[in-house]
Write a protein that holds these residues in place. Structure first.
Motif, mmCIF file in Angstrom:
data_model
loop_
_atom_site.group_PDB
_atom_site.id
_atom_site.type_symbol
_atom_site.label_atom_id
_atom_site.label_comp_id
_atom_site.label_asym_id
_atom_site.label_seq_id
_atom_site.Cartn_x
_atom_site.Cartn_y
_atom_site.Cartn_z
ATOM 1 N N THR A 53 0.859 -1.371 -0.096
ATOM 2 C CA THR A 53 0.023 -0.123 -0.086
ATOM 3 C C THR A 53 0.752 1.284 0.108
ATOM 4 O O THR A 53 0.579 2.231 -0.648
ATOM 5 N N VAL A 54 1.853 1.401 0.892
ATOM 6 C CA VAL A 54 2.884 2.352 0.929
ATOM 7 C C VAL A 54 3.846 2.641 -0.324
ATOM 8 O O VAL A 54 3.887 3.624 -1.079
ATOM 9 N N PHE A 55 4.387 1.548 -0.700
ATOM 10 C CA PHE A 55 5.601 1.595 -1.571
ATOM 11 C C PHE A 55 5.245 0.788 -2.955
ATOM 12 O O PHE A 55 6.210 0.861 -4.006
ATOM 13 N N GLY A 56 4.188 0.251 -3.068
ATOM 14 C CA GLY A 56 3.967 -0.811 -4.260
ATOM 15 C C GLY A 56 5.100 -1.643 -4.325
ATOM 16 O O GLY A 56 5.279 -2.367 -3.519
ATOM 17 N N ASP A 57 5.780 -1.712 -5.540
ATOM 18 C CA ASP A 57 6.904 -2.758 -5.915
ATOM 19 C C ASP A 57 8.276 -2.052 -5.331
ATOM 20 O O ASP A 57 9.245 -2.797 -5.515
ATOM 21 N N GLU A 58 8.034 -0.861 -4.948
ATOM 22 C CA GLU A 58 9.277 -0.585 -4.515
ATOM 23 C C GLU A 58 9.999 -1.110 -3.119
ATOM 24 O O GLU A 58 9.199 -1.806 -2.320
ATOM 25 N N VAL A 59 11.223 -1.012 -2.853
ATOM 26 C CA VAL A 59 11.821 -1.628 -1.588
ATOM 27 C C VAL A 59 11.774 -0.700 -0.453
ATOM 28 O O VAL A 59 11.764 0.261 -0.548
ATOM 29 N N PHE A 60 11.247 -1.558 0.733
ATOM 30 C CA PHE A 60 10.871 -0.669 1.739
ATOM 31 C C PHE A 60 12.027 -0.046 2.628
ATOM 32 O O PHE A 60 12.805 -0.890 2.616
ATOM 33 N N PRO A 61 12.175 1.261 2.741
ATOM 34 C CA PRO A 61 13.409 1.809 3.437
ATOM 35 C C PRO A 61 13.714 1.253 4.745
ATOM 36 O O PRO A 61 12.891 1.142 5.529
ATOM 37 N N ILE A 120 9.653 1.133 12.735
ATOM 38 C CA ILE A 120 8.535 2.130 13.310
ATOM 39 C C ILE A 120 7.236 1.554 12.260
ATOM 40 O O ILE A 120 6.224 1.716 12.681
ATOM 41 N N GLY A 121 7.568 1.284 10.952
ATOM 42 C CA GLY A 121 6.497 0.654 10.280
ATOM 43 C C GLY A 121 5.648 -0.621 10.874
ATOM 44 O O GLY A 121 4.669 -0.986 10.772
ATOM 45 N N LYS A 122 6.777 -1.468 11.330
ATOM 46 C CA LYS A 122 6.193 -2.770 12.205
ATOM 47 C C LYS A 122 5.165 -2.431 13.447
ATOM 48 O O LYS A 122 4.228 -3.097 13.575
ATOM 49 N N LYS A 123 5.772 -1.419 13.932
ATOM 50 C CA LYS A 123 4.793 -1.136 15.128
ATOM 51 C C LYS A 123 3.424 -0.217 14.571
ATOM 52 O O LYS A 123 2.535 -0.384 15.227
ATOM 53 N N ILE A 124 3.504 0.264 13.590
ATOM 54 C CA ILE A 124 2.212 1.085 13.202
ATOM 55 C C ILE A 124 1.236 -0.192 12.528
ATOM 56 O O ILE A 124 0.153 -0.229 13.011
ATOM 57 N N VAL A 125 1.804 -1.239 12.033
ATOM 58 C CA VAL A 125 1.166 -2.403 11.314
ATOM 59 C C VAL A 125 0.553 -3.282 12.686
ATOM 60 O O VAL A 125 -0.615 -3.366 12.600
ATOM 61 N N GLY A 126 1.334 -3.275 13.640
ATOM 62 C CA GLY A 126 0.693 -4.034 14.876
ATOM 63 C C GLY A 126 -0.374 -3.248 15.529
ATOM 64 O O GLY A 126 -1.074 -3.997 16.064
ATOM 65 N N LYS A 127 -0.377 -1.990 15.447
ATOM 66 C CA LYS A 127 -1.339 -1.113 16.101
ATOM 67 C C LYS A 127 -2.715 -1.260 15.206
ATOM 68 O O LYS A 127 -3.941 -1.145 15.741
ATOM 69 N N CYS A 128 -2.640 -1.900 14.012
ATOM 70 C CA CYS A 128 -3.569 -2.036 13.167
ATOM 71 C C CYS A 128 -4.569 -3.405 13.434
ATOM 72 O O CYS A 128 -5.664 -3.564 13.000
ATOM 73 N N LYS A 129 -3.894 -4.283 14.034
ATOM 74 C CA LYS A 129 -4.445 -5.398 14.831
ATOM 75 C C LYS A 129 -5.144 -6.436 13.589
ATOM 76 O O LYS A 129 -6.023 -6.818 13.853
ATOM 77 N N GLY A 130 -4.467 -6.517 12.387
ATOM 78 C CA GLY A 130 -4.811 -7.243 11.240
ATOM 79 C C GLY A 130 -5.938 -6.780 10.571
ATOM 80 O O GLY A 130 -6.685 -7.512 9.845
ATOM 81 N N LEU A 131 -6.620 -5.612 10.663
ATOM 82 C CA LEU A 131 -7.811 -5.233 10.200
ATOM 83 C C LEU A 131 -7.463 -4.595 8.718
ATOM 84 O O LEU A 131 -6.930 -3.490 8.728
#
Length: 847
Positions: free
Chosen positions: A340-348, A354-365
């Motif tokens: 969603t954020v980077f498409g086919d580009e490499v994740f910085p 910090i990205g994984k912390k953000i994803v964790g707070k979304c709780k899989g929704l």
């Protein structure tokens, strides 16, 4: 909604005063009639009221006017109750001063000057708030009349709110297996027209999945016609048929006014063509019943996909294929977020943590991940900004401005029936990710007074039904089931909890002590007290309905507790080993439904036999409870009882024979493990109404006789037996015993060397737990043949019994391929030989 909760609570308060055997006050007949009439009207009005500002940031002014007025009436009533009780405590006999005559002309003749002033003030204050309520009633009547005229003039299609099908992100990350399954059902060999429901909470990806399938190349190739329409809560049959016909035929000139004519045209057009129709966002099975006849079934493999938030709708639509959407796991959540954020580009690399912390707070929704991902994709890619997003994630996801995520989730709240909205709002009082005990939750709902009474249904039954409705709507998540399939614990997704909390705050539904309150704490009717705030003077709050408290060592429940005239739930714990003694005045508390404390309960005073505790359903923690004819008469409707007897009260053990007189008792926990003389237990008699029994006895007690009594109980579903011994060294279950038992657990019942089953017994057994049964050498093979059996658990049992269970599993595998039950073996030391027995159906684990 808070307004509905306030009105129902007021009505319940009035009813409690009317029907209380010893009401602290009485209300003038004319005022009572006026109040009842106004409150009844407003309750019915709110049940059909659609707020014109539901999507706004502010609460509905009319609803808040109703809240304030209803609270004002309750304040007047309950304030007067406080005054009366204080006057009663200062009177010579210390009893309630009852039977007040509120007619000012007679007041001086019947009470002293203080009481006269109090009565006159109460009458005048109550009259003032009744007049205010009447003004609101007139305003509501005008709105109701206008709404009725509007419904007659026009019927509009409620499709203006964008559905989740318009979400740009349509990636099906984490649902690849679901996509394949759905494609197979759509294009597979079954020729009959099939209905395929897709269920799940708002934002879980139902519409995204349906859209993905709708646009799939294989589906496009397989079906002659594809059509999509959104149903919504306020559906319009004519508009639905018109939209499907338009998409199917491409003809936009279908302006026929008659539903049947439109339906016939649709039927004729679909006949002879293989079609796929997607009905998105269905809220009621009624709409399907009204349009299903216009979708022909002529055995060519046509399909109808229906997306809905209501899990129970799937069973009404079909008895075959359906899909229940699940939350994404960590890997899939991260994959969706990255794409969603980077498409086919490499994740910085610097943003990964910090990205994984953000994803964790979304709780899989999925919707939450897509919304936050879309936000970050358009924002600056700096660590500082992402840390800011992570810190404020909940408020960003649930912002009430133009964030799409909340609008989708809020739909689930807006479309709730009025009677369910207070229950949903109340969920915000629990901590984030808290495992909520369902029994406690239901007691709180009942005690808050916002459950509307239903004739011939107990408040507990109503609460159960409301909970099930919220679960079916995917607003509450089932966290853990009980032994017999009941919901034991539930949870709430963080986003839905935030939504609940925000709506409750907007409507001033409750106030959490310690937080900022713009209108002041005195404006609040419901106060949530965090742990650590409670003081012993809580017993001075005479209008309390629910009390759960832990007190310091040496605390004893004061006799003044009986002044809490409307207390429903009493749960008291003391931080010490010293056992407390309840005051005898507790027998006067007519409204009590649930009592839980560890201590002694004295016998009721013989002079107060007229006080019946017919509302009491649960009594837990009582030590050496002296059951007798008088006590049984006082608690005729008890459903759950937990009692414990100690070794110095053997003379009281004969009281267990009175258990059989409790004809409505469903759950019993009886502990006699410290009673050494077993002969006193032989007189125990169980009521035939029992569904759950936990019996803890001394190690020398002979189990055979009591098991014969237990086996004859026709409704018993759960049995836990701890300690005791088999004097004959065998347990023989004969035909007809335990006809309803689903769960059986034996804990350290010694000297059982042989266990046999004869004829048809244990026909409904689902779960079997054997813990520390070291004497039993062989497992009865007949148990493996019970069709309903789901699981067997062995803990510290003999190796020979473990081997015999393994043999039964192998026999069932030969007969059925895959046995319907699974085995779990716990051992202090897992030997190589024991480990060699392990298979997918036979697990071995170390303690």
């Amino acid at each position: 909604m808070a307004a509905y909760a306030a009105i129902v609570s007021l009505m319940n308060t009035i009813n409690q005063i009317e029907h209380h055997p010893s009401p602290p006050i009485s209300i003038h007949k004319q005022q009572l009639e006026s109040l009842t009439q106004i409150v009844t009207f407003l309750q019915e009005f709110l049940e059909s009221y659609k707020s014109p500002v539901a999507d706004g940031d502010e609460a509905d002014p009319l609803e808040m006017h109703i809240v304030d007025a209803a609270h004002a009436v309750e304040d007047v009533i309950e304030s007067h109750i406080v005054i009366v009780i204080k006057l009663g405590r200062s009177s010579p006999n210390g009893e309630f001063l009852q039977g007040y005559v509120v007619d000012a002309a007679h007041a001086a003749e019947e009470v002293n000057s203080r009481e006269e002033v109090s009565c006159i003030d109460f009458y005048q204050d109550l009259q003032k708030v009744i007049e205010e309520m009447n003004v609101i009633k007139k305003e509501a009547m005008e709105i109701a009349t206008e709404a009725q005229l509007h419904r007659k003039v026009s019927s509009t299609h409620a499709g203006s709110l964008t559905s989740s099908s318009n979400v740009k992100e349509s990636m099906m990350v984490g649902f690849e297996d679901v996509v394949l399954q759905l494609l197979d059902w759509l294009t597979g060999g079954n020729r009959n027209r099939q209905i395929i429901p897709i269920t799940g909470m708002g934002g879980i990806g139902k519409t995204t999945l349906a859209r993905h399938i709708f646009e799939h190349a294989l589906v496009n190739q397989h079906f002659d016609i594809r059509a999509w329409t959104t149903i919504s809560q306020t559906y319009n049959v004519r508009e639905t048929l018109r939209e499907v016909l338009h998409q199917a035929s491409g003809d936009s000139r279908n302006d026929l006014s008659d539903e049947n004519e439109l339906g016939e045209n649709l039927y004729k057009y679909l006949w002879g063509r293989r079609y796929l129709i997607i009905l998105d966002d269905m809220w009621s099975v009624e709409v399907w019943y009204k349009i299903r006849f216009f979708f022909p079934d002529y055995n060519d493999g046509s399909r109808v996909i229906i997306t809905t938030r209501l899990s129970n709708l799937a069973a009404e639509l079909t008895n075959s294929n359906s899909i229940g959407m699940r939350f994404l796991d960590d890997v899939c959540s991260w994959s969706l977020f990255s794409q969603t954020v980077f498409g086919d580009e490499v994740f910085p690399l610097q943003l990964e943590e910090i990205g994984k912390k953000i994803v964790g707070k979304c709780k899989g929704l999925p919707l939450s991940i897509a919304v936050i991902g879309g936000l970050l994709a358009k924002s600056e890619l700096t660590l500082e900004y992402w840390e800011h997003i992570e810190k404020n994630l909940s408020s960003i996801v649930n912002s009430e401005n133009d964030e799409y995520c909340l609008r989708v989730l809020k739909l689930s709240y807006d479309y709730l029936p009025a009677y369910l909205k207070p229950c949903f709002l109340y969920m915000g009082t629990f901590e984030e990710d808290e495992k909520i005990k369902v029994a406690e939750l239901m007691r709180l709902w009942v005690s808050e007074g916002f459950l509307k009474p239903i004739i011939n249904k107990s408040s507990k039954t109503i609460a159960k039904e409301y909970l099930k409705e919220l679960v079916d709507r995917n607003l509450i998540l089932v966290h853990e089931l009980g032994a017999v399939g009941n919901i034991k614990y539930c949870k709430m997704h963080d986003l839905l909890r935030d939504l609940s909390f925000q709506e409750a705050e907007k409507q001033r539904f409750y106030y959490v002590l310690g937080q900022h309150c713009p209108r002041g704490i005195n404006s609040q009717r419901s106060i949530v007290i965090p742990r650590g705030y409670l003081e012993e003077n809580v017993f001075q709050l005479v209008n309390l309905r629910y009390l759960w408290a832990r007190f310091r060592e040496g605390f004893q429940i004061p006799s003044s507790i009986s002044l809490l005239w409307n207390l429903h739930t009493l749960i008291v714990a003391v931080s010490s080993s010293k056992v407390m003694t309840a005051p005898v005045e507790i027998w006067k508390m007519h409204q009590l439904k649930h009592v839980d404390f560890e201590g002694y309960l004295p016998d009721p005073r013989s002079g107060h036999s007229d006080v019946m505790m017919e509302n009491l359903e649960t009594l837990k923690g009582v030590i050496d409870f002296n059951l007798n004819e008088e006590v049984v008469k006082r608690i005729p409707n008890i459903k759950k009882l937990s009692i414990r007897y100690r070794h110095k009260v053997m003379e009281r053990m004969k009281c267990l024979s009175y258990l059989q007189c409790l004809s409505k008792l469903e759950s019993l926990r009886c502990s006699t493990e410290y009673v050494s003389d077993a002969e006193y237990l032989q007189c125990i008699s169980f009521p035939r109404s029992l569904k759950k029994l936990c019996f803890v006895c001394g190690k020398f007690f002979h189990l055979e006789e009591i098991l014969e009594k237990i086996g004859s109980l026709p409704l018993l579903e759960k049995l836990t037996l701890s300690f005791g011994q088999f004097a004959t060294r065998r347990w023989e279950i004969v035909e007809g015993q335990f006809p309803s038992l689903k769960y059986l657990r034996l804990w350290q019942c010694v000297n059982m060397e042989c266990w046999t089953l004869e004829g048809c017994c244990l026909p409904r057994l689902e779960q079997l737990r054997l813990w520390w049964m070291e004497s039993l050498e062989e497992f009865p093979s007949e148990i493996g043949e019970i069709a309903t059996l789901k699981s067997i658990e062995l803990w510290r049992c003999s190796e020979s019994m473990v081997v015999s269970v393994k043999k039964i599993v192998e026999e069932q595998e030969e007969l059925q391929g895959d046995p319907p039950f699974h085995v779990l073996v716990w051992s202090r030391k897992v030997s190589q030989e024991l480990q060699s027995l392990a298979t997918p159906n036979f697990r071995v684990a170390k303690e």
